[in-house]
Design a protein around this motif. Structure first.
Motif, PDB file in Angstrom:
ATOM      1  N   SER A 150       0.858  -1.180   0.000  1.00  0.00           N
ATOM      2  CA  SER A 150       0.000   0.000   0.000  1.00  0.00           C
ATOM      3  C   SER A 150       0.898   1.235   0.000  1.00  0.00           C
ATOM      4  O   SER A 150       1.789   1.352   0.848  1.00  0.00           O
ATOM      5  CB  SER A 150      -0.921  -0.004   1.218  1.00  0.00           C
ATOM      6  OG  SER A 150      -1.846  -1.069   1.129  1.00  0.00           O
TER       7      SER A 150
ATOM      8  N   ALA B  93       1.414   5.511  -0.389  1.00  0.00           N
ATOM      9  CA  ALA B  93       1.006   6.909  -0.474  1.00  0.00           C
ATOM     10  C   ALA B  93       2.101   7.656  -1.228  1.00  0.00           C
ATOM     11  O   ALA B  93       3.273   7.572  -0.866  1.00  0.00           O
ATOM     12  CB  ALA B  93       0.818   7.502   0.917  1.00  0.00           C
ATOM     13  N   LYS B  94       1.718   8.337  -2.283  1.00  0.00           N
ATOM     14  CA  LYS B  94       2.673   9.099  -3.093  1.00  0.00           C
ATOM     15  C   LYS B  94       2.465  10.588  -2.871  1.00  0.00           C
ATOM     16  O   LYS B  94       1.327  11.072  -2.873  1.00  0.00           O
ATOM     17  CB  LYS B  94       2.487   8.775  -4.577  1.00  0.00           C
ATOM     18  CG  LYS B  94       3.344   9.635  -5.512  1.00  0.00           C
ATOM     19  CD  LYS B  94       3.131   9.263  -6.981  1.00  0.00           C
ATOM     20  CE  LYS B  94       3.957  10.145  -7.903  1.00  0.00           C
ATOM     21  NZ  LYS B  94       3.825   9.768  -9.328  1.00  0.00           N
TER      22      LYS B  94
ATOM     23  N   TYR C 176       7.485   8.238  -1.530  1.00  0.00           N
ATOM     24  CA  TYR C 176       6.557   7.131  -1.418  1.00  0.00           C
ATOM     25  C   TYR C 176       6.638   6.545  -0.011  1.00  0.00           C
ATOM     26  O   TYR C 176       7.706   6.099   0.422  1.00  0.00           O
ATOM     27  CB  TYR C 176       6.885   6.040  -2.433  1.00  0.00           C
ATOM     28  CG  TYR C 176       6.815   6.482  -3.878  1.00  0.00           C
ATOM     29  CD1 TYR C 176       5.592   6.589  -4.536  1.00  0.00           C
ATOM     30  CD2 TYR C 176       7.973   6.777  -4.603  1.00  0.00           C
ATOM     31  CE1 TYR C 176       5.518   6.983  -5.865  1.00  0.00           C
ATOM     32  CE2 TYR C 176       7.912   7.166  -5.936  1.00  0.00           C
ATOM     33  CZ  TYR C 176       6.682   7.267  -6.557  1.00  0.00           C
ATOM     34  OH  TYR C 176       6.620   7.648  -7.874  1.00  0.00           O
TER      35      TYR C 176
ATOM     36  N   THR D 258      -4.966   0.323   0.352  1.00  0.00           N
ATOM     37  CA  THR D 258      -4.370   1.598  -0.052  1.00  0.00           C
ATOM     38  C   THR D 258      -5.189   2.795   0.422  1.00  0.00           C
ATOM     39  O   THR D 258      -4.636   3.762   0.962  1.00  0.00           O
ATOM     40  CB  THR D 258      -4.193   1.642  -1.575  1.00  0.00           C
ATOM     41  OG1 THR D 258      -3.240   0.641  -1.962  1.00  0.00           O
ATOM     42  CG2 THR D 258      -3.689   3.001  -2.026  1.00  0.00           C
TER      43      THR D 258
ATOM     44  N   TRP E  18      -4.779   3.209   4.129  1.00  0.00           N
ATOM     45  CA  TRP E  18      -3.405   3.637   4.409  1.00  0.00           C
ATOM     46  C   TRP E  18      -3.249   5.134   4.162  1.00  0.00           C
ATOM     47  O   TRP E  18      -2.713   5.870   4.993  1.00  0.00           O
ATOM     48  CB  TRP E  18      -2.454   2.828   3.542  1.00  0.00           C
ATOM     49  CG  TRP E  18      -1.001   3.125   3.646  1.00  0.00           C
ATOM     50  CD1 TRP E  18      -0.194   3.588   2.642  1.00  0.00           C
ATOM     51  CD2 TRP E  18      -0.140   2.937   4.784  1.00  0.00           C
ATOM     52  NE1 TRP E  18       1.108   3.699   3.073  1.00  0.00           N
ATOM     53  CE2 TRP E  18       1.169   3.319   4.395  1.00  0.00           C
ATOM     54  CE3 TRP E  18      -0.344   2.509   6.085  1.00  0.00           C
ATOM     55  CZ2 TRP E  18       2.255   3.268   5.262  1.00  0.00           C
ATOM     56  CZ3 TRP E  18       0.742   2.455   6.952  1.00  0.00           C
ATOM     57  CH2 TRP E  18       2.020   2.833   6.543  1.00  0.00           C
ATOM     58  N   ARG E  19      -3.740   5.596   3.040  1.00  0.00           N
ATOM     59  CA  ARG E  19      -3.608   7.018   2.704  1.00  0.00           C
ATOM     60  C   ARG E  19      -4.422   7.895   3.654  1.00  0.00           C
ATOM     61  O   ARG E  19      -3.970   8.986   4.028  1.00  0.00           O
ATOM     62  CB  ARG E  19      -4.028   7.243   1.249  1.00  0.00           C
ATOM     63  CG  ARG E  19      -3.068   6.611   0.248  1.00  0.00           C
ATOM     64  CD  ARG E  19      -3.526   6.757  -1.190  1.00  0.00           C
ATOM     65  NE  ARG E  19      -2.537   6.171  -2.086  1.00  0.00           N
ATOM     66  CZ  ARG E  19      -2.670   6.096  -3.409  1.00  0.00           C
ATOM     67  NH1 ARG E  19      -3.756   6.586  -3.990  1.00  0.00           N
ATOM     68  NH2 ARG E  19      -1.725   5.544  -4.157  1.00  0.00           N
ATOM     69  N   LYS E  20      -5.592   7.415   4.054  1.00  0.00           N
ATOM     70  CA  LYS E  20      -6.389   8.179   5.003  1.00  0.00           C
ATOM     71  C   LYS E  20      -5.678   8.274   6.344  1.00  0.00           C
ATOM     72  O   LYS E  20      -5.635   9.342   6.973  1.00  0.00           O
ATOM     73  CB  LYS E  20      -7.758   7.527   5.175  1.00  0.00           C
ATOM     74  CG  LYS E  20      -8.688   8.286   6.112  1.00  0.00           C
ATOM     75  CD  LYS E  20     -10.053   7.625   6.210  1.00  0.00           C
ATOM     76  CE  LYS E  20     -10.969   8.396   7.157  1.00  0.00           C
ATOM     77  NZ  LYS E  20     -12.306   7.749   7.259  1.00  0.00           N
TER      78      LYS E  20
ATOM     79  N   GLN F  54      -2.896  11.423   3.353  1.00  0.00           N
ATOM     80  CA  GLN F  54      -2.365  11.590   1.999  1.00  0.00           C
ATOM     81  C   GLN F  54      -3.362  11.088   0.958  1.00  0.00           C
ATOM     82  O   GLN F  54      -3.003  10.352   0.040  1.00  0.00           O
ATOM     83  CB  GLN F  54      -1.026  10.834   1.866  1.00  0.00           C
ATOM     84  CG  GLN F  54       0.041  11.249   2.849  1.00  0.00           C
ATOM     85  CD  GLN F  54       0.362  12.727   2.774  1.00  0.00           C
ATOM     86  OE1 GLN F  54       0.320  13.327   1.709  1.00  0.00           O
ATOM     87  NE2 GLN F  54       0.658  13.322   3.915  1.00  0.00           N
ATOM     88  N   THR F  55      -4.617  11.500   1.085  1.00  0.00           N
ATOM     89  CA  THR F  55      -5.652  11.088   0.145  1.00  0.00           C
ATOM     90  C   THR F  55      -5.756  12.102  -0.990  1.00  0.00           C
ATOM     91  O   THR F  55      -5.879  13.306  -0.750  1.00  0.00           O
ATOM     92  CB  THR F  55      -7.007  10.962   0.859  1.00  0.00           C
ATOM     93  OG1 THR F  55      -6.907   9.963   1.878  1.00  0.00           O
ATOM     94  CG2 THR F  55      -8.101  10.582  -0.115  1.00  0.00           C
TER      95      THR F  55
ATOM     96  N   ASP G  16      -6.152  15.669   0.659  1.00  0.00           N
ATOM     97  CA  ASP G  16      -4.869  16.166   1.147  1.00  0.00           C
ATOM     98  C   ASP G  16      -3.919  16.542   0.012  1.00  0.00           C
ATOM     99  O   ASP G  16      -3.012  17.350   0.203  1.00  0.00           O
ATOM    100  CB  ASP G  16      -4.192  15.091   2.016  1.00  0.00           C
ATOM    101  CG  ASP G  16      -5.106  14.585   3.112  1.00  0.00           C
ATOM    102  OD1 ASP G  16      -5.322  15.331   4.069  1.00  0.00           O
ATOM    103  OD2 ASP G  16      -5.608  13.449   3.001  1.00  0.00           O
TER     104      ASP G  16
ATOM    105  N   TYR H 201      -0.720  14.561  -7.073  1.00  0.00           N
ATOM    106  CA  TYR H 201      -0.082  14.095  -5.843  1.00  0.00           C
ATOM    107  C   TYR H 201       0.735  15.186  -5.144  1.00  0.00           C
ATOM    108  O   TYR H 201       1.611  14.877  -4.336  1.00  0.00           O
ATOM    109  CB  TYR H 201       0.828  12.869  -6.110  1.00  0.00           C
ATOM    110  CG  TYR H 201       0.119  11.689  -6.720  1.00  0.00           C
ATOM    111  CD1 TYR H 201      -0.474  10.717  -5.919  1.00  0.00           C
ATOM    112  CD2 TYR H 201       0.042  11.539  -8.105  1.00  0.00           C
ATOM    113  CE1 TYR H 201      -1.130   9.626  -6.475  1.00  0.00           C
ATOM    114  CE2 TYR H 201      -0.614  10.448  -8.672  1.00  0.00           C
ATOM    115  CZ  TYR H 201      -1.199   9.501  -7.849  1.00  0.00           C
ATOM    116  OH  TYR H 201      -1.839   8.417  -8.406  1.00  0.00           O
TER     117      TYR H 201
END
Length: 439
Positions: free
Chosen positions: A159, A161-162, A279, A292, A295-297, A301-302, A306, A311
């Motif tokens: 998972s 986040a970029k 990343y 994913t 994870w981003r939430k 980093q959604t 966000d 990105y």
């Protein structure tokens, strides 16, 4: 502290800069698979090591990573038509396939013979672990693609986040290997608790120590280095240490100590001298790693909330990274939501390239000092003899991983049998169980 000249050598990656040329001799994450999900979809712009690229998936599902600019008149192919097995430039209709071959020249008569004489730069490509990878160095030096330590098998859940950050790559990486700052900057999210090892829930990461001044020890390796941040644990402090061991895999990967459910890593790919693709990765067994979106939430980093569609973070210096001063008065240490967002605020306030000649480093900065030594030696080694750190016989081995745990004081962390977190009943968990008995 390093000199201004050394700082430039370490940070600069564009054109013929030794650091960037050395990095090109590694397989490089170019973008996420989610950015090019379907055949004949929208082409994607990527910029890596100061070079502008276009990434697209053709009609057969093959991915191409090409020079962004059409070889005819240098118009951008990002705006091109992705159709019938290639990318067609809008300007004059020239069409390129994933291998860089020009397959059609609508504006040229067949008799011109140009079709066989022109190619666009194309890089070898590999799809793995949710990423598009490319090799951007000389073909004669291309190593075999080897799965990274954070995605060792095809069935590993990864998972990601970029975030595209307006800051130099080394700044981010130094933050990733700096274990000491987590006890302050992240103290409202990495919470001291009466647990027997790092644990994760849907709100916090818990750790069994209140110690904010870890003792640092470093072990140099051929691929980079390992180091340990050694803290006083909450339980059995007279006989045990709480050890968090981080691994730096040159040139841009950090294996961060895991929690009880999944492993953590980050990868920091230079876009150019003053921008970086950051990343943040959670990985391991599918039933233990957050999906994913979750994870981003958790990280804040959604995309669309966000981050913008490219990105890039919506938080910045001008809006104070959405810092909540009232939350700080109520007990939150930083007032900034999301562990990476807290880091980003610090990285960006240092400027696009931090002036390391003005640093005043202390005992807790041992890993920072080692990183600078390793990468400066790597850049100078490439300049001198073309050597590339972390390749060939010096590549990281399958046995290398980060770890965290409460271990007896007489145990040398360098020899500790570290294992990735795959299942709840791992060697690390068994040790925690034994620790519970002792406590």
């Amino acid at each position: 502290m390093i000199s201004s000249e050394e700082n430039q050598l370490m940070c600069r990656v564009e054109n013929d800069a030794p650091m960037g040329q050395m990095m090109r001799r590694h397989w490089i994450p170019i973008c996420l698979l989610e950015e090019v999900p379907e055949p004949d979809g929208t082409p994607v712009k990527a910029r890596i090591l100061g070079e502008d690229l276009v990434v697209f998936r053709d009609s057969d599902g093959q991915v191409g990573v090409l020079d962004e600019y059409c070889p005819h008149r240098r118009a951008s192919l990002v705006f091109g038509r992705n159709e019938e097995g290639g990318l067609r430039c809008l300007y004059h209709g020239w069409k390129m396939d994933v291998n860089g071959n020009v397959t059609e020249m609508s504006s040229e008569p067949d008799a011109s013979g140009m079709l066989d004489k022109v190619k666009v730069k194309a890089y070898p490509v590999k799809e793995w672990a949710g990423f598009i990878w490319a090799y951007m160095g000389p073909i004669e030096s291309m190593p075999e693609f080897v799965p990274p330590r954070w995605a060792p098998t095809a069935d590993t859940r990864v998972s990601v986040a970029k975030v595209v950050m307006p800051v130099n790559w080394a700044q981010i990486l130094e933050g990733a290997i700096d274990s000491a700052h987590s006890s302050s900057l992240h103290s409202s999210d990495m919470v001291p608790a009466r647990v027997h090892g790092a644990e994760a829930n849907d709100k916090n990461w818990l750790r069994p120590s209140t110690d904010k001044a870890p003792r640092m020890q470093v072990q140099r390796t051929n691929y980079g280095f390992r180091y340990a941040a050694i803290r006083r644990p909450i339980f059995n402090a007279a006989t045990h240490d709480y050890v968090r061991s981080t691994v730096f895999v040159a040139p841009w990967t950090v294996l961060i100590p895991p929690n009880n459910l999944y492993n953590v890593a980050n990868v920091n790919v230079p876009v150019d001298d003053t921008n970086t693709c950051f990343y943040f990765i959670g990985w391991g067994k599918p039933d233990q790693v957050p999906e994913t979106a979750t994870w981003r939430k958790f990280l804040g980093q959604t995309v669309g909330i966000d981050l913008d569609s490219n990105y890039k973070p919506l938080r910045n210096y001008e809006n104070r990274y959405f810092q909540d001063r009232q939350a700080m008065k109520n007990g939150n240490f930083s007032g900034i939501t999301g562990i990476p967002n807290q880091d980003m605020a610090m990285w960006l306030t240092m400027g696009p390239i931090a002036d390391r000649s003005r640093d005043r480093l202390g005992a807790s900065d041992m890993a920072i000092v080692e990183f600078r030594k390793v990468m400066l030696e790597a850049a100078k080694g490439y300049q001198t003899n073309g050597s590339v750190i972390g390749t060939g016989s010096d590549a990281v081995t399958d046995s290398v991983c980060s770890f965290q745990g409460v271990i007896p004081k007489e145990t040398d962390w360098r020899a500790f049998e570290a294992k990735f977190v795959w299942e709840k009943e791992t060697a690390a968990q068994e040790q925690d169980d034994q620790y519970k008995i002792n406590a």
